[in-house]
Design a protein around this motif. Structure first.
Motif, PDB file in Angstrom:
ATOM      1  N   LYS A 279       5.737 -35.795 -34.107  1.00 20.25           N
ATOM      2  CA  LYS A 279       5.342 -34.908 -33.019  1.00 20.25           C
ATOM      3  C   LYS A 279       5.596 -33.443 -33.375  1.00 20.25           C
ATOM      4  CE  LYS A 279       7.904 -36.749 -29.876  1.00 20.25           C
ATOM      5  NZ  LYS A 279       8.538 -36.963 -28.543  1.00 20.25           N
ATOM      6  N   LEU A 280       6.664 -33.156 -34.147  1.00 18.26           N
ATOM      7  CA  LEU A 280       6.931 -31.774 -34.556  1.00 18.26           C
ATOM      8  C   LEU A 280       5.985 -31.339 -35.675  1.00 18.26           C
ATOM      9  CD1 LEU A 280      10.835 -31.636 -34.442  1.00 18.26           C
ATOM     10  CD2 LEU A 280       9.183 -30.943 -32.706  1.00 18.26           C
ATOM     11  N   ILE A 281       5.699 -32.230 -36.618  1.00 21.91           N
ATOM     12  CA  ILE A 281       4.737 -31.897 -37.675  1.00 21.91           C
ATOM     13  C   ILE A 281       3.351 -31.695 -37.067  1.00 21.91           C
ATOM     14  CG2 ILE A 281       3.768 -32.636 -39.873  1.00 21.91           C
ATOM     15  CD1 ILE A 281       6.725 -32.003 -39.982  1.00 21.91           C
ATOM     16  N   ASP A 282       3.025 -32.500 -36.039  1.00 18.68           N
ATOM     17  CA  ASP A 282       1.743 -32.312 -35.354  1.00 18.68           C
ATOM     18  C   ASP A 282       1.668 -30.934 -34.703  1.00 18.68           C
ATOM     19  OD1 ASP A 282       0.831 -34.766 -36.100  1.00 18.68           O
ATOM     20  OD2 ASP A 282       1.369 -35.773 -34.229  1.00 18.68           O
ATOM     21  N   GLN A 283       2.801 -30.451 -34.180  1.00 17.39           N
ATOM     22  CA  GLN A 283       2.811 -29.106 -33.599  1.00 17.39           C
ATOM     23  C   GLN A 283       2.451 -28.058 -34.650  1.00 17.39           C
ATOM     24  OE1 GLN A 283       2.729 -30.063 -30.336  1.00 17.39           O
ATOM     25  NE2 GLN A 283       4.020 -28.299 -29.857  1.00 17.39           N
ATOM     26  N   VAL A 284       2.960 -28.242 -35.864  1.00 10.10           N
ATOM     27  CA  VAL A 284       2.620 -27.322 -36.956  1.00 10.10           C
ATOM     28  C   VAL A 284       1.137 -27.436 -37.289  1.00 10.10           C
ATOM     29  CG1 VAL A 284       3.122 -26.700 -39.342  1.00 10.10           C
ATOM     30  CG2 VAL A 284       4.973 -27.455 -37.853  1.00 10.10           C
ATOM     31  N   SER A 285       0.629 -28.678 -37.324  1.00  9.91           N
ATOM     32  CA  SER A 285      -0.796 -28.884 -37.622  1.00  9.91           C
ATOM     33  C   SER A 285      -1.666 -28.190 -36.581  1.00  9.91           C
ATOM     34  CB  SER A 285      -1.107 -30.378 -37.653  1.00  9.91           C
ATOM     35  OG  SER A 285      -0.340 -31.039 -38.636  1.00  9.91           O
ATOM     36  N   TYR A 286      -1.314 -28.364 -35.288  1.00 10.04           N
ATOM     37  CA  TYR A 286      -2.086 -27.711 -34.231  1.00 10.04           C
ATOM     38  C   TYR A 286      -2.049 -26.189 -34.395  1.00 10.04           C
ATOM     39  CZ  TYR A 286      -1.429 -32.322 -32.066  1.00 10.04           C
ATOM     40  OH  TYR A 286      -1.388 -33.657 -31.807  1.00 10.04           O
ATOM     41  N   SER A 287      -0.853 -25.659 -34.707  1.00 15.12           N
ATOM     42  CA  SER A 287      -0.714 -24.206 -34.846  1.00 15.12           C
ATOM     43  C   SER A 287      -1.570 -23.680 -35.989  1.00 15.12           C
ATOM     44  CB  SER A 287       0.755 -23.839 -35.069  1.00 15.12           C
ATOM     45  OG  SER A 287       1.555 -24.265 -33.981  1.00 15.12           O
ATOM     46  N   LEU A 288      -1.577 -24.393 -37.112  1.00 13.62           N
ATOM     47  CA  LEU A 288      -2.388 -23.958 -38.259  1.00 13.62           C
ATOM     48  C   LEU A 288      -3.874 -23.965 -37.917  1.00 13.62           C
ATOM     49  CD1 LEU A 288      -0.524 -25.858 -41.132  1.00 13.62           C
ATOM     50  CD2 LEU A 288      -0.593 -23.393 -40.786  1.00 13.62           C
ATOM     51  N   MET A 289      -4.309 -25.029 -37.262  1.00 13.31           N
ATOM     52  CA  MET A 289      -5.728 -25.131 -36.936  1.00 13.31           C
ATOM     53  C   MET A 289      -6.128 -24.099 -35.892  1.00 13.31           C
ATOM     54  SD  MET A 289      -8.006 -27.045 -38.246  1.00 13.31           S
ATOM     55  CE  MET A 289      -9.747 -26.652 -38.052  1.00 13.31           C
ATOM     56  N   ILE A 290      -5.252 -23.871 -34.908  1.00 13.69           N
ATOM     57  CA  ILE A 290      -5.533 -22.840 -33.900  1.00 13.69           C
ATOM     58  C   ILE A 290      -5.619 -21.471 -34.555  1.00 13.69           C
ATOM     59  CG2 ILE A 290      -4.561 -21.656 -31.893  1.00 13.69           C
ATOM     60  CD1 ILE A 290      -3.407 -24.359 -31.008  1.00 13.69           C
TER      61      ILE A 290
ATOM     62  N   ASP B 259      -8.148 -16.626 -35.745  1.00 18.20           N
ATOM     63  CA  ASP B 259      -7.822 -15.433 -36.532  1.00 18.20           C
ATOM     64  C   ASP B 259      -8.964 -15.107 -37.495  1.00 18.20           C
ATOM     65  OD1 ASP B 259      -6.379 -13.849 -38.826  1.00 18.20           O
ATOM     66  OD2 ASP B 259      -4.971 -13.875 -37.142  1.00 18.20           O
ATOM     67  N   PRO B 260      -9.294 -13.844 -37.652  1.00 18.81           N
ATOM     68  CA  PRO B 260     -10.372 -13.484 -38.604  1.00 18.81           C
ATOM     69  C   PRO B 260      -9.977 -13.714 -40.064  1.00 18.81           C
ATOM     70  CG  PRO B 260      -9.350 -11.518 -37.669  1.00 18.81           C
ATOM     71  CD  PRO B 260      -8.807 -12.676 -36.896  1.00 18.81           C
ATOM     72  N   TYR B 261      -8.694 -13.879 -40.330  1.00 17.10           N
ATOM     73  CA  TYR B 261      -8.236 -14.128 -41.701  1.00 17.10           C
ATOM     74  C   TYR B 261      -7.532 -15.493 -41.749  1.00 17.10           C
ATOM     75  CZ  TYR B 261      -9.035  -9.110 -42.035  1.00 17.10           C
ATOM     76  OH  TYR B 261      -9.598  -7.866 -42.000  1.00 17.10           O
ATOM     77  N   PRO B 262      -8.302 -16.563 -41.869  1.00 25.24           N
ATOM     78  CA  PRO B 262      -7.691 -17.905 -41.898  1.00 25.24           C
ATOM     79  C   PRO B 262      -6.875 -18.112 -43.170  1.00 25.24           C
ATOM     80  CG  PRO B 262     -10.019 -18.057 -42.418  1.00 25.24           C
ATOM     81  CD  PRO B 262      -9.770 -16.629 -42.033  1.00 25.24           C
ATOM     82  N   PHE B 263      -5.986 -19.079 -43.085  1.00 25.51           N
ATOM     83  CA  PHE B 263      -5.135 -19.376 -44.242  1.00 25.51           C
ATOM     84  C   PHE B 263      -5.928 -20.045 -45.374  1.00 25.51           C
ATOM     85  CE2 PHE B 263      -1.634 -19.671 -40.909  1.00 25.51           C
ATOM     86  CZ  PHE B 263      -1.154 -18.414 -41.195  1.00 25.51           C
ATOM     87  N   ARG B 264      -6.872 -20.872 -45.025  1.00 23.66           N
ATOM     88  CA  ARG B 264      -7.661 -21.591 -46.030  1.00 23.66           C
ATOM     89  C   ARG B 264      -9.146 -21.436 -45.733  1.00 23.66           C
ATOM     90  NH1 ARG B 264      -3.930 -27.090 -46.304  1.00 23.66           N
ATOM     91  NH2 ARG B 264      -2.436 -26.295 -47.857  1.00 23.66           N
ATOM     92  N   LYS B 265      -9.945 -21.603 -46.761  1.00 26.17           N
ATOM     93  CA  LYS B 265     -11.389 -21.552 -46.573  1.00 26.17           C
ATOM     94  C   LYS B 265     -11.825 -22.715 -45.695  1.00 26.17           C
ATOM     95  CE  LYS B 265     -12.380 -19.331 -51.011  1.00 26.17           C
ATOM     96  NZ  LYS B 265     -13.108 -19.456 -52.298  1.00 26.17           N
ATOM     97  N   PRO B 266     -12.758 -22.461 -44.788  1.00 28.54           N
ATOM     98  CA  PRO B 266     -13.211 -23.554 -43.903  1.00 28.54           C
ATOM     99  C   PRO B 266     -13.797 -24.708 -44.710  1.00 28.54           C
ATOM    100  CG  PRO B 266     -13.965 -21.416 -43.093  1.00 28.54           C
ATOM    101  CD  PRO B 266     -13.395 -21.167 -44.457  1.00 28.54           C
ATOM    102  N   SER B 267     -13.466 -25.905 -44.283  1.00 26.66           N
ATOM    103  CA  SER B 267     -13.993 -27.088 -44.950  1.00 26.66           C
ATOM    104  C   SER B 267     -15.442 -27.320 -44.543  1.00 26.66           C
ATOM    105  CB  SER B 267     -13.140 -28.307 -44.587  1.00 26.66           C
ATOM    106  OG  SER B 267     -13.203 -28.551 -43.188  1.00 26.66           O
TER     107      SER B 267
END
Length: 721
Positions: free
Chosen positions: A85-96, A101-109
């Protein structure tokens, strides 16, 4: 010896050991050259488990904490931090972040690029809702399952995050270390800080909730225990009121004291009564009947007054006893006793006794004793009545005492339970207000790239491939059961060895040109080894002349050895006869084209007998076919022929068929003085061949020994090893 053979094997495959690691290094170079740089972010969380400055309630907590307990607490914290559940929170935060954000962490898949704007908004709404409620995505829901696939495509799912996430206790310190590796420094820092924040919030909320639940539970329990204590106390008070019980201990002590006093008074009264009666009896004995009648007649009217006073005295005495010997009755009793004494004295003063006898004092004393006896007698009766009342009161107190003690016991238990709950409530309430809080003492920051591991991977690939090759060769060497050296042949057959021959290079050997000048260098080693074998054969023959050469299997080199020995003996000017006794494969006959054939020479036909030439080296060939020696001529005739051959030649060499041909080779061995067997190197002895080894052992002294052929073995290396 074995290790030396293994190094020989490595030398043989040295080219392979060079090429394969080189190919692995080149392939690794092209595979890792495009790998992205690796960035690691690091954070520290202070737990306060072993920090004495954060233990306000118990200063000695850190001293009493066992290492095992500390380990369990840190393990629990790390396990909570790795909850899905905590790792999922990180996953949600990254995807959000990448969606907003105009500067995403990774290139869109590819999957993310295919989404429309409204679909992205829908995904964003689902992620925010799940993030706020701390809920996982359901794979059974079609829409949420598509979001799960989207997270996997971006490598933001739990499995991919856990691959690069490291959560551990920092040695023996009070800190938990959190680190994450990725291709983006901002991504690494974001993952670490988000996870730490979610973990601290979740843990703090869980602890607060647990503490609040504990305080509420203890508060309710405290109220219940207080009510139970109050009920038990009220029951005791009501029982005392209903039964008129104040203090049973004091009441029982007072009644018991009164009983003891009355017992003492009773004993004293009985003692006085008995003593007075005895004194009266003694005085009466001193009077005659006439004296007593006279006295009684004269003192009758005075006695009435005395009896009246005695009745009053008895009444006061009874009241005195009933009052518990109250002093206010004591003065009245003393006054009546004085009055009674005066009345008694009056009887003695006014009247005379018997005129004949002067016994005034005895009469006075008797009257006084009678009064005292009567008083003591009435006192005993009053005391006994009062004792009966006191004993009855004391007996009534016993059931009251038992019931009161039962109530007291219940009250004591309820009081202890109440105090225990009260202490736990106070302690829990105090701890909840000053409980230890997790603190992120070091925030994760984007850092420079980690030292490249590309060169290390390339080197490891080369070393790994080299080790794999060496290991594989060692496995092959370990399971290899073939015979490569003379020593191995002797150990496995338990038969003697004459020598060995090296393998001659070249695919098709021409036996007719093998000893020509152009092959001198190639045959140099072979000649040296052959001379050594020739010397050993001479030592074995000891003047005998017939030598049979055989082998276990075909094509092991016995024909080459036979021809080479014939050539070697001819070089030392000996007359040599070479007999081709292999009917199945007449190689010598086909090569030498002899003039005489053994089918003619050993045929038992005196009219058609042929004689051999008298040259130094003579070949006796055969025409081949399915025939054996004893089918050509009888054993006696063949034996006589061999006797002739011994007289004409210095050495007779027979190239027989292999032992697998059974009697075709064994018939020749009947007429040989010595037998040698050729074994090809790099072959193993199988179970089917062991019978032939046993046959050679059965020859005993007629078997000269083995010759190991086609070997790469070098005797100089063996000696150096």
């Amino acid at each position: 010896m074995e290790i030396g053979n293994f190094f020989t094997l490595l030398k043989k495959y040295r080219t392979t050991l060079i090429i394969i690691p080189l190919v692995a290094v080149i392939a690794s170079f092209f595979l890792v050259k495009n790998l992205p740089d690796n960035y690691q972010s690091h954070a520290e969380i202070a737990t306060g488990i072993i920090d004495a400055s954060r233990h306000l309630l118990d200063k000695d907590a850190t001293a009493n904490v066992q290492e095992q307990q500390v380990y369990r607490e840190f393990s629990n914290l790390i396990a909570i931090m790795k909850l899905k559940k905590l790792i999922d929170q990180v996953s949600y935060s990254l995807m959000i972040h990448d969606l907003t954000d105009p500067y995403p962490f990774r290139k869109p898949s590819k999957e993310l690029l295919e989404l429309h704007s409204y679909e992205k908004d829908n995904v964003l709404g689902i992620l925010k809702k799940k993030f706020a409620t701390l809920e996982p995505l359901s794979v059974y829901d079609k829409t949420e399952n598509s979001v799960v696939g989207l997270l996997r495509s971006m490598r933001y799912d739990e499995r991919n995050i856990m691959k690069d996430l490291v959560v551990m206790r920092n040695e023996d310190s009070d800190f938990i270390s959190v680190s994450f590796d990725s291709e983006n420094p901002q991504l690494s820092a974001f993952v670490v800080n988000t996870l730490c924040k979610q973990f601290i919030d979740y843990y703090t909320q869980s602890v607060k909730q647990n503490e609040s639940n504990a305080v509420t539970f203890l508060s309710n329990l405290l109220d219940a225990k207080r009510k139970a204590l109050s009920d038990q106390t009220g029951k005791l008070q009501q029982y005392k009121i209903e039964n008129g019980v104040l203090n049973l201990d004091e009441q029982s002590k007072a009644i018991f004291g009164q009983i003891m006093v009355y017992n003492d008074k009773k004993l004293q009264a009985e003692k006085d009564m008995i003593a007075n009666q005895g004194a009266i009896d003694a005085i009466n004995q001193k009077f005659t009947p006439d004296d007593r009648k006279y006295v009684e007649a004269v003192t009758n009217k005075y006695n009435q007054a005395i009896i009246s006073t005695q009745d009053q005295l008895h009444t006061l005495e009874d009241q005195y006893v009933r009052s518990g010997f109250n002093n206010k009755y004591k003065e009245s009793i003393d006054s009546l006793q004085q009055q009674l004494a005066n009345q008694i004295n009056l009887t003695s003063d006014k009247y005379i006794t018997n005129p004949l006898i002067a016994k005034d004092d005895q009469i006075k004393q008797k009257l006084t004793l009678e009064v005292s006896r009567d008083l003591a007698k009435y006192s005993v009766k009053s005391i006994e009545n009062e004792l009966a009342n006191l004993n009855a009161k004391f007996s009534r107190l016993v059931p009251f005492d038992a019931k009161v003690k039962t109530y007291d016991f219940d009250i004591d238990i309820a009081g202890k339970e109440y105090l225990d709950v009260l202490n736990k409530y106070n302690e829990t309430n105090l701890r909840s207000s000053v409980s230890i809080k997790l603190i992120q003492v070091e925030m994760a920051q984007p850092d420079v790239a980690q030292p490249s591991k590309k060169m290390l991977l390339i080197i490891l690939s080369g070393i790994g491939s080299l080790f794999a090759c060496v290991f594989w060769l060692f496995v092959l060497f370990y399971i290899d059961d073939t015979i490569k050296t003379p020593t191995e042949l002797v150990n496995k057959t338990q038969l003697p060895l004459l020598g060995y021959l090296n393998k001659i290079s070249g695919e098709n050997l021409d036996l007719r040109k093998l000893w020509d000048v152009e092959h001198r260098e190639k045959m140099k080693t072979f000649k040296e080894l052959l001379r050594s074998i020739r010397f050993e054969i001479d030592q074995e023959l000891k003047g005998e002349k017939v030598l049979a050469i055989t082998s276990v299997e075909p094509s092991e080199g016995k024909t080459l050895l036979a021809i080479s020995l014939a050539y070697s003996y001819s070089m030392i000017n000996k007359r040599v006869l070479l007999i081709d006794g292999n009917f199945n494969n007449a190689t010598i006959s086909n090569t030498a084209k002899p003039q005489t054939y053994l089918e003619d020479y050993f045929k038992n036909n005196p009219l058609g007998q042929q004689e051999l030439s008298s040259s130094n080296t003579t070949v006796l060939g055969n025409r081949g076919g399915d025939v054996t020696l004893l089918e050509v001529g009888s054993e006696e005739f063949v034996k006589s022929r061999f006797d002739d051959l011994r007289s004409k030649y210095d050495v007779v060499i027979i190239d027989t068929a292999p032992l697998t041909a059974l009697n075709k080779s064994k018939e020749w061995l009947l007429f040989a003085n010595k037998t040698i067997a050729v074994f090809e190197a790099n072959k193993k002895i199988i179970n089917a061949q062991k019978q032939y080894i046993a046959y050679l052992k059965g020859l005993e002294n007629r078997f000269a020994g083995w010759v190991l052929n086609k070997t790469d073995y070098n005797q100089k290396k063996e000696k150096s090893s």
